[in-house]
Design a protein around this motif. Structure first.
Motif, mmCIF file in Angstrom:
data_model
loop_
_atom_site.group_PDB
_atom_site.id
_atom_site.type_symbol
_atom_site.label_atom_id
_atom_site.label_comp_id
_atom_site.label_asym_id
_atom_site.label_seq_id
_atom_site.Cartn_x
_atom_site.Cartn_y
_atom_site.Cartn_z
ATOM 1 N N MET A 304 -9.247 -43.452 14.687
ATOM 2 C CA MET A 304 -8.999 -44.329 13.541
ATOM 3 C C MET A 304 -7.514 -44.358 13.187
ATOM 4 O O MET A 304 -6.933 -45.421 12.924
ATOM 5 N N ALA A 305 -6.879 -43.171 13.204
ATOM 6 C CA ALA A 305 -5.454 -43.111 12.882
ATOM 7 C C ALA A 305 -4.623 -43.859 13.923
ATOM 8 O O ALA A 305 -3.667 -44.566 13.587
ATOM 9 N N ALA A 306 -5.006 -43.712 15.208
ATOM 10 C CA ALA A 306 -4.271 -44.395 16.274
ATOM 11 C C ALA A 306 -4.369 -45.905 16.149
ATOM 12 O O ALA A 306 -3.450 -46.646 16.534
ATOM 13 N N ALA A 307 -5.500 -46.392 15.604
ATOM 14 C CA ALA A 307 -5.700 -47.844 15.449
ATOM 15 C C ALA A 307 -5.004 -48.396 14.218
ATOM 16 O O ALA A 307 -4.928 -49.620 14.049
ATOM 17 N N GLY A 308 -4.515 -47.518 13.347
ATOM 18 C CA GLY A 308 -3.839 -47.982 12.143
ATOM 19 C C GLY A 308 -4.708 -47.995 10.912
ATOM 20 O O GLY A 308 -4.397 -48.676 9.935
ATOM 21 N N GLY A 309 -5.823 -47.244 10.950
ATOM 22 C CA GLY A 309 -6.693 -47.154 9.789
ATOM 23 C C GLY A 309 -8.074 -47.725 10.055
ATOM 24 O O GLY A 309 -8.325 -48.371 11.075
ATOM 25 N N SER A 310 -8.982 -47.472 9.120
ATOM 26 C CA SER A 310 -10.379 -47.863 9.308
ATOM 27 C C SER A 310 -10.553 -49.377 9.416
ATOM 28 O O SER A 310 -11.418 -49.865 10.146
ATOM 29 N N ALA A 311 -9.734 -50.139 8.700
ATOM 30 C CA ALA A 311 -9.884 -51.596 8.728
ATOM 31 C C ALA A 311 -9.538 -52.178 10.101
ATOM 32 O O ALA A 311 -10.086 -53.203 10.511
ATOM 33 N N ALA A 312 -8.611 -51.518 10.802
ATOM 34 C CA ALA A 312 -8.167 -52.045 12.099
ATOM 35 C C ALA A 312 -8.939 -51.448 13.270
ATOM 36 O O ALA A 312 -8.828 -51.942 14.398
ATOM 37 N N TRP A 313 -9.719 -50.406 13.035
ATOM 38 C CA TRP A 313 -10.391 -49.707 14.130
ATOM 39 C C TRP A 313 -11.685 -50.424 14.511
ATOM 40 O O TRP A 313 -12.488 -50.784 13.646
ATOM 41 N N ASP A 314 -11.872 -50.618 15.803
ATOM 42 C CA ASP A 314 -13.067 -51.309 16.280
ATOM 43 C C ASP A 314 -14.247 -50.368 16.510
ATOM 44 O O ASP A 314 -15.312 -50.780 16.977
ATOM 45 N N GLY A 315 -14.064 -49.081 16.173
ATOM 46 C CA GLY A 315 -15.150 -48.111 16.287
ATOM 47 C C GLY A 315 -15.288 -47.471 17.658
ATOM 48 O O GLY A 315 -16.098 -46.554 17.835
ATOM 49 N N ALA A 316 -14.510 -47.929 18.643
ATOM 50 C CA ALA A 316 -14.619 -47.378 20.002
ATOM 51 C C ALA A 316 -13.849 -46.071 20.113
ATOM 52 O O ALA A 316 -12.703 -45.973 19.656
ATOM 53 N N LEU A 317 -14.475 -45.061 20.713
ATOM 54 C CA LEU A 317 -13.828 -43.770 20.957
ATOM 55 C C LEU A 317 -13.167 -43.779 22.330
ATOM 56 O O LEU A 317 -13.702 -44.346 23.278
ATOM 57 N N PRO A 318 -11.997 -43.158 22.457
ATOM 58 C CA PRO A 318 -11.309 -43.132 23.754
ATOM 59 C C PRO A 318 -12.153 -42.430 24.823
ATOM 60 O O PRO A 318 -12.919 -41.504 24.524
ATOM 61 N N ALA A 319 -11.994 -42.857 26.050
ATOM 62 C CA ALA A 319 -12.746 -42.279 27.163
ATOM 63 C C ALA A 319 -11.946 -41.184 27.862
ATOM 64 O O ALA A 319 -10.710 -41.246 27.942
ATOM 65 N N LEU A 320 -12.653 -40.173 28.336
ATOM 66 C CA LEU A 320 -12.100 -39.144 29.201
ATOM 67 C C LEU A 320 -13.059 -38.958 30.372
ATOM 68 O O LEU A 320 -14.189 -39.459 30.351
ATOM 69 N N THR A 321 -12.611 -38.242 31.379
ATOM 70 C CA THR A 321 -13.463 -37.929 32.516
ATOM 71 C C THR A 321 -14.100 -36.561 32.312
ATOM 72 O O THR A 321 -13.405 -35.597 31.978
#
Length: 411
Positions: A304-321
């Motif tokens: 959420m912080a990386a997206a610029g806040g809750s309003a800008a976040w699309d709800g997707a979590l980053p992927a890892l292997t």
């Protein structure tokens, strides 16, 4: 080594000391560094100052005590010189973060507290240090160290003063110390490698995020109960009725444990990989790599912080292997790693990187059993850092000898 073998190396050791202790301005101080390194490498059960001085022909206990415990030479400058000289010779594929404990009696040794002691496998009175190592399949060397200061030392002015703890040093979590070590090594001009760490660090989302923020790839162990969504899970939001706050976009299915995600495709999805040759032959097991989206409060907060806040976040979590090991004969997967490297990275490479922590256990054994890493009997901040730096230098010298094809073994 015995005295005869040490004597055969005197010319090479003197040149090594002159180079890595160049920041120590006084010649007599550099000579004490040479003497201390010989004491560490010389055969003997105990590598504290008194027995080392007694074994060395030029050993002067009072002079060595002053050099280690009182002399104000900069240990960081020496560690930098050792690393800059040694790391290129190792040709590392990974940088490994780890920590090591030193059981202690009493409460006055710098940083000592009742805490988890890996050396004893239980809660006990000890010091703990975080270390950064450069490692390849054939060799590894420590780069630098941070002594962990437990919370109880934060405001204990009496103990801090008696141990000589600098005013700017306070309690700092081990994962933050690990990032500090990485930043320091990069500032020295060392080329960063893939970061490898055990679950004590890998489980921490903030540590993984700190590596990602620095643009560093990693392969870190995690526990089976870490939760994640499958890679193809998609966050959604219910239709808004037009009244009240719009529903948040989020995953509508519950995150699974890594244990469940690893077992889901079945044993047949795992492929055999060999990572190195051990004393009893090739070391191999069965592994699988797949993309997942690590879940949990910390993961959501960072996304959420990386997206610029809750309003800008699309709800997707980053992927890892997610890399898993399912050994033959076991009923379920046994080991779990998260890595920033893509899932289509050759499986053998992922496995080799994940398994390369074994080199660091070799470092610790040599430094503890052969070079007296945990034999220091002083109590001060300066003394502890000087001793650990000198052990690191001795280990580096021996590593360079082993890596030099022209080096002649002592008779």
């Amino acid at each position: 080594m015995d005295l005869g073998e040490i004597e055969q190396l005197r010319y090479e050791l003197t040149a090594f000391v002159a180079e890595v202790f160049a920041s120590v301005p006084r010649r007599d101080q550099r000579a004490k560094g040479d003497c201390y390194l010989r004491g560490l490498m010389l055969d003997g059960r105990r590598k504290s100052i008194q027995p080392m001085a007694e074994r060395l022909p030029d050993g002067d206990m009072q002079a060595l005590q002053q050099f280690v415990n009182q002399s104000p030479w900069d240990h960081a400058a020496v560690l930098r010189a050792v690393a800059v000289k040694t790391v290129p010779a190792v040709g590392p594929e990974v940088w490994v973060i780890d920590d090591v404990s030193f059981p202690k009696d009493g409460k006055m040794s710098v940083g000592v507290a009742r805490q988890w002691c890996g050396a004893l496998g239980k809660q006990s009175n000890c010091q703990v240090a975080v270390s950064l190592h450069a490692a390849s399949d054939t060799a590894s060397v420590p780069i630098s160290w941070r002594l962990f200061m437990p919370q109880e030392w934060q405001d204990d002015a009496g103990r801090r003063a008696r141990a000589g703890v600098p005013g700017e040093v306070g309690h700092r979590e081990k994962w933050r110390l690990a990032l500090d070590l990485i930043d320091e090594a990069i500032s020295w001009g060392l080329a960063p490698q893939v970061i490898v760490a055990d679950a004590g660090y890998g489980q921490n989302n903030a540590f993984r995020q700190g590596l990602a923020d620095r643009g560093l790839d990693f392969v870190v162990a995690v526990r089976a109960d870490e939760s994640a969504h499958p890679y193809d899970a998609v966050p959604t939001a219910p239709a808004w009725s037009g009244n009240g706050r719009k529903p948040a976009t989020r995953y509508r299915t519950k995150a699974l444990s890594l244990k469940d995600l690893a077992a889901e495709p079945g044993r047949k999805a795992y492929r055999q990989a060999t990572w190195r040759k051990g004393s009893k032959g090739p070391m191999r097991s069965r592994f699988q790599a797949r993309n997942v989206r690590p879940a949990g409060v910390a993961a959501r907060t960072h996304a959420m912080a990386a997206a610029g806040g809750s309003a800008a976040w699309d709800g997707a979590l980053p992927a890892l292997t997610l890399l898993n090991e399912w050994p033959t004969g076991q009923k379920k997967p046994t080991e779990y790693w998260l890595t920033s490297l893509p899932a289509d990275t050759p499986l053998r490479r992922l496995v080799r990187l994940a398994k390369m922590r074994w080199r660091i256990e070799h470092d610790y054994r040599e430094m503890k059993h052969g070079l007296g890493l945990d034999h220091f009997e002083g109590r001060t901040w300066r003394g502890w850092h000087h001793h650990v730096t000198l052990v690191t230098a001795a280990h580096a010298f021996l590593t360079l000898r082993r890596l030099d094809p022209k080096a002649q073994a002592p008779a």
